[in-house]
Design an enzyme around this catalytic site. Structure first.
Site, PDB file in Angstrom:
ATOM      1  N   ARG A 211      39.664 118.948 111.367  1.00 37.55           N
ATOM      2  CA  ARG A 211      38.799 119.852 110.618  1.00 37.55           C
ATOM      3  C   ARG A 211      37.794 119.009 109.837  1.00 37.55           C
ATOM      4  O   ARG A 211      38.135 117.962 109.302  1.00 37.55           O
ATOM      5  CB  ARG A 211      39.619 120.674 109.621  1.00 37.55           C
ATOM      6  CG  ARG A 211      40.516 121.695 110.264  1.00 37.55           C
ATOM      7  CD  ARG A 211      41.183 122.563 109.214  1.00 37.55           C
ATOM      8  NE  ARG A 211      42.208 121.871 108.479  1.00 37.55           N
ATOM      9  CZ  ARG A 211      42.098 121.382 107.260  1.00 37.55           C
ATOM     10  NH1 ARG A 211      40.966 121.510 106.593  1.00 37.55           N
ATOM     11  NH2 ARG A 211      43.093 120.764 106.674  1.00 37.55           N
TER      12      ARG A 211
ATOM     13  N   LYS B 262      42.430 129.090 110.623  1.00 38.37           N
ATOM     14  CA  LYS B 262      42.069 128.816 109.219  1.00 38.37           C
ATOM     15  C   LYS B 262      40.874 129.670 108.775  1.00 38.37           C
ATOM     16  O   LYS B 262      40.831 130.143 107.643  1.00 38.37           O
ATOM     17  CB  LYS B 262      41.737 127.340 109.045  1.00 38.37           C
ATOM     18  CG  LYS B 262      42.831 126.388 109.498  1.00 38.37           C
ATOM     19  CD  LYS B 262      44.065 126.526 108.661  1.00 38.37           C
ATOM     20  CE  LYS B 262      45.079 125.449 109.014  1.00 38.37           C
ATOM     21  NZ  LYS B 262      46.306 125.572 108.227  1.00 38.37           N
TER      22      LYS B 262
ATOM     23  N   HIS C 237      48.614 130.000 102.880  1.00 31.46           N
ATOM     24  CA  HIS C 237      48.884 128.873 103.776  1.00 31.46           C
ATOM     25  C   HIS C 237      50.385 128.556 103.675  1.00 31.46           C
ATOM     26  O   HIS C 237      50.788 127.562 103.080  1.00 31.46           O
ATOM     27  CB  HIS C 237      48.025 127.696 103.304  1.00 31.46           C
ATOM     28  CG  HIS C 237      48.024 126.533 104.229  1.00 31.46           C
ATOM     29  ND1 HIS C 237      47.689 125.264 103.837  1.00 31.46           N
ATOM     30  CD2 HIS C 237      48.307 126.430 105.542  1.00 31.46           C
ATOM     31  CE1 HIS C 237      47.758 124.434 104.850  1.00 31.46           C
ATOM     32  NE2 HIS C 237      48.143 125.113 105.898  1.00 31.46           N
TER      33      HIS C 237
ATOM     34  N   SER D  59      48.843 120.090 104.106  1.00 34.70           N
ATOM     35  CA  SER D  59      48.930 119.558 105.462  1.00 34.70           C
ATOM     36  C   SER D  59      49.680 118.218 105.417  1.00 34.70           C
ATOM     37  O   SER D  59      49.587 117.495 104.424  1.00 34.70           O
ATOM     38  CB  SER D  59      47.532 119.337 106.028  1.00 34.70           C
ATOM     39  OG  SER D  59      46.730 120.467 105.775  1.00 34.70           O
TER      40      SER D  59
ATOM     41  N   CYS E 257      52.972 117.625 105.352  1.00 32.30           N
ATOM     42  CA  CYS E 257      54.220 117.559 104.570  1.00 32.30           C
ATOM     43  C   CYS E 257      55.402 118.094 105.371  1.00 32.30           C
ATOM     44  O   CYS E 257      56.466 118.356 104.818  1.00 32.30           O
ATOM     45  CB  CYS E 257      54.085 118.344 103.269  1.00 32.30           C
ATOM     46  SG  CYS E 257      53.215 117.455 101.983  1.00 32.30           S
TER      47      CYS E 257
ATOM     48  N   LYS F 163      55.596 121.044 107.374  1.00 30.99           N
ATOM     49  CA  LYS F 163      55.829 122.506 107.336  1.00 30.99           C
ATOM     50  C   LYS F 163      56.442 123.020 108.628  1.00 30.99           C
ATOM     51  O   LYS F 163      57.361 123.837 108.613  1.00 30.99           O
ATOM     52  CB  LYS F 163      54.490 123.220 107.100  1.00 30.99           C
ATOM     53  CG  LYS F 163      54.407 123.819 105.714  1.00 30.99           C
ATOM     54  CD  LYS F 163      53.000 124.205 105.374  1.00 30.99           C
ATOM     55  CE  LYS F 163      52.547 125.460 106.071  1.00 30.99           C
ATOM     56  NZ  LYS F 163      51.103 125.635 106.044  1.00 30.99           N
TER      57      LYS F 163
ATOM     58  N   ASP G 113      52.684 128.326 109.512  1.00 27.95           N
ATOM     59  CA  ASP G 113      51.432 127.926 108.859  1.00 27.95           C
ATOM     60  C   ASP G 113      50.801 128.980 107.947  1.00 27.95           C
ATOM     61  O   ASP G 113      50.227 128.629 106.936  1.00 27.95           O
ATOM     62  CB  ASP G 113      50.412 127.513 109.938  1.00 27.95           C
ATOM     63  CG  ASP G 113      49.279 126.672 109.377  1.00 27.95           C
ATOM     64  OD1 ASP G 113      49.541 125.863 108.481  1.00 27.95           O
ATOM     65  OD2 ASP G 113      48.134 126.839 109.825  1.00 27.95           O
TER      66      ASP G 113
ATOM     67  N   SER H 222      46.637 114.381 117.000  1.00 27.73           N
ATOM     68  CA  SER H 222      46.733 115.041 118.322  1.00 27.73           C
ATOM     69  C   SER H 222      47.712 116.207 118.223  1.00 27.73           C
ATOM     70  O   SER H 222      48.607 116.217 117.374  1.00 27.73           O
ATOM     71  CB  SER H 222      47.169 114.040 119.388  1.00 27.73           C
ATOM     72  OG  SER H 222      48.354 113.387 118.999  1.00 27.73           O
ATOM     73  N   ARG H 223      47.542 117.181 119.096  1.00 31.55           N
ATOM     74  CA  ARG H 223      48.217 118.473 118.893  1.00 31.55           C
ATOM     75  C   ARG H 223      48.859 119.026 120.151  1.00 31.55           C
ATOM     76  O   ARG H 223      48.476 118.690 121.273  1.00 31.55           O
ATOM     77  CB  ARG H 223      47.174 119.511 118.430  1.00 31.55           C
ATOM     78  CG  ARG H 223      46.479 119.177 117.130  1.00 31.55           C
ATOM     79  CD  ARG H 223      47.212 119.743 115.975  1.00 31.55           C
ATOM     80  NE  ARG H 223      46.799 119.172 114.700  1.00 31.55           N
ATOM     81  CZ  ARG H 223      47.269 119.580 113.546  1.00 31.55           C
ATOM     82  NH1 ARG H 223      48.152 120.554 113.497  1.00 31.55           N
ATOM     83  NH2 ARG H 223      46.891 119.013 112.426  1.00 31.55           N
TER      84      ARG H 223
ATOM     85  N   TYR I  65      64.308 116.656 106.541  1.00 29.53           N
ATOM     86  CA  TYR I  65      64.564 117.374 107.812  1.00 29.53           C
ATOM     87  C   TYR I  65      65.654 118.444 107.619  1.00 29.53           C
ATOM     88  O   TYR I  65      65.579 119.220 106.679  1.00 29.53           O
ATOM     89  CB  TYR I  65      64.881 116.374 108.930  1.00 29.53           C
ATOM     90  CG  TYR I  65      63.743 115.394 109.118  1.00 29.53           C
ATOM     91  CD1 TYR I  65      62.516 115.818 109.603  1.00 29.53           C
ATOM     92  CD2 TYR I  65      63.872 114.060 108.739  1.00 29.53           C
ATOM     93  CE1 TYR I  65      61.452 114.930 109.744  1.00 29.53           C
ATOM     94  CE2 TYR I  65      62.805 113.167 108.871  1.00 29.53           C
ATOM     95  CZ  TYR I  65      61.609 113.620 109.379  1.00 29.53           C
ATOM     96  OH  TYR I  65      60.558 112.751 109.507  1.00 29.53           O
TER      97      TYR I  65
HETATM   98  O1  O2Y Z   1      42.819 119.343 112.355  1.00 30.06           O
HETATM   99  C1  O2Y Z   1      42.795 120.533 112.720  1.00 30.06           C
HETATM  100  O2  O2Y Z   1      41.787 121.050 113.215  1.00 30.06           O
HETATM  101  C2  O2Y Z   1      43.940 121.366 112.580  1.00 30.06           C
HETATM  102  S1  O2Y Z   1      44.567 121.391 110.971  1.00 30.06           S
HETATM  103  C3  O2Y Z   1      46.004 122.358 110.983  1.00 30.06           C
HETATM  104  C4  O2Y Z   1      46.508 122.812 112.177  1.00 30.06           C
HETATM  105  C5  O2Y Z   1      47.640 123.586 112.175  1.00 30.06           C
HETATM  106  C6  O2Y Z   1      48.208 123.911 110.981  1.00 30.06           C
HETATM  107  N1  O2Y Z   1      47.717 123.471 109.818  1.00 30.06           N
HETATM  108  C7  O2Y Z   1      46.656 122.672 109.792  1.00 30.06           C
HETATM  109  C8  O2Y Z   1      46.192 122.226 108.415  1.00 30.06           C
HETATM  110  O3  O2Y Z   1      45.350 121.365 108.268  1.00 30.06           O
HETATM  111  O4  O2Y Z   1      46.724 122.773 107.435  1.00 30.06           O
HETATM  112 MN    MN Z   2      48.066 124.355 107.895  1.00 31.37          MN
END
Ligand code: O2Y
Ligand code: MN
Length: 602
Positions: free
Chosen positions: A80, A217, A237, A259, A261, A263, A288, A385-386, A510
């Site tokens: 982001r 978001k 969030h 972000s 931590c 979640k 989220d 990476s996701r 955990y």
């Molecule tokens: O970096 C991104 O574009 C995604 S950020 C994200 C993705 C899933 C859940 N939470 C987040 C966040 O930054 O809180």
């Molecule tokens: Mn998030």
């Protein structure tokens, strides 16, 4: 300005406002073609084949990873971009001191120049999507226009899309107008604009995650928080999880952590051996986002508006999150991880040792031990990476995810990453005190983040990057909700990251975090297993069930310690932060700050 739709793609809706808006945006972006997404399996197959043919995605090894695909984003487009994210309200003060602001007029004009002609030679996909179960009165509908098949395929996983949503919208339903174009993927021509007064989002110049999956978001937090303020609910969030107690009863909690931590790990927690014998089970409702409202019973009820997980790959493995690993075995899109020779994927801190060779997230040959020109190790997968995976594939998914009414919330947990200061867990004294705790929550920067290690970043309710309006008013809204709630959830603060003098974590984290959740539920049931401190109630030495854990009395003491000296410094840092909001900060928050300060000085 009406544009004729080619006969084959006649809009499958009677919604005149929607049809006119699609025409108008098509005139702006000049796509070669407009395709209305119906959400069918045949369409999915067609889009996947086309995206593979044009190189937008790579089909992974279908024997080992059935239904899975791989995508690489542009090198400068991997997260982001908060500095390019704006709230566009008529008055600057409505965006508040923590958001970037642009006037709607300037926003439309500036982004309009980037959008103009941006879809020439491309297709504009019209994706109607529902955040929340289709047809629930708590759900919201959006329509995203995009020139990216990757976005369409991700939206298909993360939300509910297609004809059923258009049918639900009918001829006059309200929807958020979401316009996205990759345009030139130029960071200098990238903008993520939110127009809460027009219920619209414009995102241009990016092809990545939170910037482009506009239901997440952008709609579910920034636009929804603005709607929630107007309509009297909360868009947060937060993860939502159910804890099935030994007697079979399920209690639900909502938890906000900034972000990075853990979640997703917490939402999918597996009970540790020591507690499993008691019969606890965890049900994941969301990892989220939580939309919460006061129901007719006077309690707070929540839905997860999403239908999938967009989780960070590095660090996800069978020890940290076995449920996530099971979720991503099929029908998952992997973004910016390492591609192996056998067309499977790999990332740092996953389950497998590094492969002998592979292609890294930038598309370059990679092997273990590779260093860049400056001698620094080169990662195979990008740290952000996701994986995008359907929520229903998660072994711990709650059937209540699809329940129109959602789940009742017994406790709200705020948390941060603090090496010192914040104890493992504490309970606030009241809703108002809890809102103050949420408003001042903070995390320390880790080595994995840009900036000075240890620097405090305040992130109220983990909403700093996501609140679509003035955060001072947001706190006031939280206080108002509390006034209206007849059955208030109790509010807690958790910190899994406290360290000893050597910098080692004191708490194993955990699955073991369930021990803290157990204490939280005990408190909700009025168990007197807590001691009062100036900042709230902390577990007694016997309050946490530590069966099977090797934690010494000294370590436990350190974990639960409220050090007055540290806290007096913390209060000064909080004062500085709260001052940013000036007149907009509700006096109740200052009152809570002052009373806590007094308790600490006594
Ligand atoms: O970096 C991104 O574009 C995604 S950020 C994200 C993705 C899933 C859940 N939470 C987040 C966040 O930054 O809180
Ligand atoms: Mn998030």
């Amino acid at each position: 300005m009406a544009m004729l739709f080619p006969k084959k793609t006649l809009p499958p809706t009677k919604h005149t406002v929607l049809k006119n808006w699609v025409s108008e945006m098509a005139v702006l972006c000049s796509p070669d073609k407009i395709v209305w997404i119906d959400g069918s399996e045949e369409e999915k197959k067609r889009l996947e084949d086309e995206a593979v043919a044009i190189g937008e995605i790579i089909r992974l090894n279908q024997e080992k990873l059935p239904g899975c695909f791989y995508h690489r984003t542009a090198v400068n487009d991997v997260a982001r971009t908060e500095h390019l994210t704006y709230i566009c309200t008529k008055k600057k003060e409505d965006a508040g001191p923590t958001n970037n602001w642009m006037s709607p007029k300037d926003g439309y004009k500036k982004a309009g120049t980037y959008f103009r002609g941006s879809m020439k030679g491309r297709t504009m996909y019209v994706v109607a999507f529902s955040m929340g179960p289709v047809g629930s009165s708590f759900s919201k509908i959006g329509v995203e226009l995009t020139d990216s098949i990757y976005v369409v395929l991700n939206m298909r996983i993360m939300t509910r899309i297609g004809q059923k949503v258009l049918d639900c919208l009918g001829a006059e339903g309200e929807f958020t107008k979401c316009l996205h174009s990759k345009a030139e993927l130029d960071i200098n021509k990238r903008l993520i604009l939110h127009f809460p007064e027009d219920n619209a989002i414009w995102s241009v110049g990016s092809g990545y995650g939170g910037n482009v999956l506009l239901g997440k978001k952008c709609l579910s937090l920034r636009i929804a928080s603005h709607m929630a303020k107007r309509e009297g609910w909360l868009a947060e969030h937060m993860l939502i999880m159910g804890i099935e107690e030994p007697n079979g009863h399920v209690e639900y909690i909502a938890a906000a952590f900034p972000s990075a931590c853990g979640k997703t790990n917490l939402a999918m927690l597996i009970p540790p051996e020591g507690l499993k014998v008691k019969g606890y089970k965890i049900w994941t409702v969301g990892d989220d986002i939580a939309w919460m409202r006061i129901d007719t019973d006077g309690a707070l009820w929540a839905i997860n508006p999403e239908a999938g997980f967009f989780g960070v790959a590095p660090g996800t493995n069978s020890r940290t999150n076995p449920n996530a690993m099971a979720t991503i075995r099929k029908d998952t899109i992997f973004t910016n991880v390492l591609l192996k020779k056998d067309f499977t994927v790999w990332w740092e801190d996953g389950d497998e040792p590094p492969p002998e060779e592979g292609i890294d997230w930038q598309g370059r040959p990679w092997k273990p031990g590779l260093k860049d020109e400056a001698g620094r190790p080169v990662k195979g997968a990008h740290p952000n990476s996701r994986f995008t995976a359907p929520a229903f594939q998660c072994p711990s998914i709650s059937f209540r995810l699809e329940h129109h009414h959602g789940v009742p919330i017994s406790a709200i947990v705020f948390g941060g990453r603090r090496a010192h200061v914040a104890p493992l867990v504490y309970e606030s004294f009241s809703w108002q005190h809890g809102v103050y705790v949420g408003a001042t929550m903070a995390s320390e920067r880790t080595a994995a983040q840009v900036g000075k290690v240890g620097e405090i970043r305040r992130d109220p309710m983990a909403m700093l990057p996501f609140c679509g309006y003035n955060m001072g008013e947001y706190f006031a809204h939280w206080l108002n909700i509390g006034r209206k709630l007849e059955k208030k959830p109790r509010i807690f603060h958790a910190n899994w990251f406290r360290t000893d003098e050597k910098g080692e974590f004191l708490w194993p984290g955990y699955g073991e975090n369930l021990r803290v959740l157990e204490w939280i539920l005990d408190r909700c049931n009025d168990k007197p297993n807590a001691v009062k401190t100036p900042i709230g109630y902390v577990p007694t030495q016997e309050g946490l069930d530590l069966t099977g854990l090797h934690i010494s009395k000294e370590e436990l003491k350190k974990l639960l310690e409220v050090d007055r000296f540290d806290w007096i410094q913390e209060m000064e840092s909080q004062r500085e932060f709260l001052s940013i909001f000036g007149e907009d900060l509700p006096e109740e928050i200052w009152k809570e700050w002052e009373e806590q300060n007094k308790r600490l000085q006594e």
